[in-house]
Write a protein that holds these residues in place. Sequence first.
Motif, PDB file in Angstrom:
ATOM      1  N   VAL A 107      40.625  44.595  29.913  1.00 13.77           N
ATOM      2  CA  VAL A 107      39.880  43.467  30.461  1.00 13.77           C
ATOM      3  C   VAL A 107      38.439  43.577  29.974  1.00 13.77           C
ATOM      4  O   VAL A 107      37.763  44.583  30.211  1.00 13.77           O
ATOM      5  N   VAL A 111      42.448  40.798  27.373  1.00 19.45           N
ATOM      6  CA  VAL A 111      42.045  39.625  28.144  1.00 19.45           C
ATOM      7  C   VAL A 111      40.521  39.527  28.126  1.00 19.45           C
ATOM      8  O   VAL A 111      39.826  40.475  28.526  1.00 19.45           O
ATOM      9  N   PHE A 126      44.021  36.593  25.018  1.00 23.39           N
ATOM     10  CA  PHE A 126      43.882  35.527  26.000  1.00 23.39           C
ATOM     11  C   PHE A 126      42.412  35.408  26.398  1.00 23.39           C
ATOM     12  O   PHE A 126      41.802  36.384  26.827  1.00 23.39           O
ATOM     13  N   LEU A 169      46.010  35.166  35.319  1.00 24.25           N
ATOM     14  CA  LEU A 169      46.252  36.536  34.866  1.00 24.25           C
ATOM     15  C   LEU A 169      47.724  36.901  35.020  1.00 24.25           C
ATOM     16  O   LEU A 169      48.318  37.546  34.152  1.00 24.25           O
ATOM     17  N   SER A 208      49.560  35.486  32.212  1.00 27.27           N
ATOM     18  CA  SER A 208      49.281  36.173  30.950  1.00 27.27           C
ATOM     19  C   SER A 208      50.054  37.478  30.832  1.00 27.27           C
ATOM     20  O   SER A 208      50.315  37.953  29.722  1.00 27.27           O
ATOM     21  N   GLN A 210      54.096  40.478  28.184  1.00 24.67           N
ATOM     22  CA  GLN A 210      53.370  41.571  27.548  1.00 24.67           C
ATOM     23  C   GLN A 210      54.258  42.407  26.634  1.00 24.67           C
ATOM     24  O   GLN A 210      53.775  43.160  25.798  1.00 24.67           O
TER      25      GLN A 210
END
Length: 281
Positions: free
Chosen positions: A7, A83, A132, A148, A151, A155
């Motif tokens: 993140v 992200v 993303f 989130l 998203s 994975q």
Amino acid sequence: MKRVVVVTGLSGAGKTTAMGFLEDLGYFCVDNVPGIILEELLKLFLSSDLEKMAIAVDARSEHFSDPVEAIEKIKKRTNALIVFLEASKEEILRRYALTRRKHPLQRNDVGLEEAIEKERQILLPIKEIADFVIDTTKMTSHQLREILGQSLMNQSGGISVRILSFGFKHGIPMDADFIFDVRFLPNPHYVPELSQKTGLDREVEEYFKKYSLVDEFVNKIFETVNIAVKEYQRSGRRIVTVGVGCTGGRHRSVYIAHRIAEMLKKEGFSVVEKHRDLEKV
């Protein structure tokens, strides 16, 4: 399979909220990690019994090593999901005014606005390699958590397509990779018996079936999106957001977005369908 999420993004854009959400999902979370120790951290994680780890990286990492290089190494070794969170300067200024916290790049000779712009420039190369990008300017914490969650769905390496209908009068979704404007199509809003219905209702569907132009445009959008998504998939991209907008976001955009979503599902893609402004007036 080990799962890693990185993140990153602008301070004040929601990294704390994102990390809290990931912690709730069972991720082992590590915040403000300098790039110089990321490799050792990865070694420990990969040799441990932990299955999921989330790492927050911000502009402060540049004092220790190249954050872009560090994140690229993580992605190569673990197939991590990257992200990137951002927001407008005005919104970040507002959030800092509310929290009264200090920006990590703020100094005696560097004001808050300058620090925000400096951070944006430092992190631009990371934004370009992110899987993303989420613009949180107009989002609530709940909405950020919802996106989130979407998203994280794919994975494992496939690609997810997020189809989002919206109304231009409520603002353009800044995280969309494609925007299709359907305001030129016939508008059921001006048909009294249809004005209070939505693009998901059978009566509105029957209305659109009267116009060959609608079908023609739906097919053109699908062809464009289908080609682009397949190319993104080949290049390793894992999430693509397609925005379909009309004036209010209740009829035309909802109907078109729903049809595109159904067509993409038939192609075997993982699709998330969202109608942002369906309940707005």
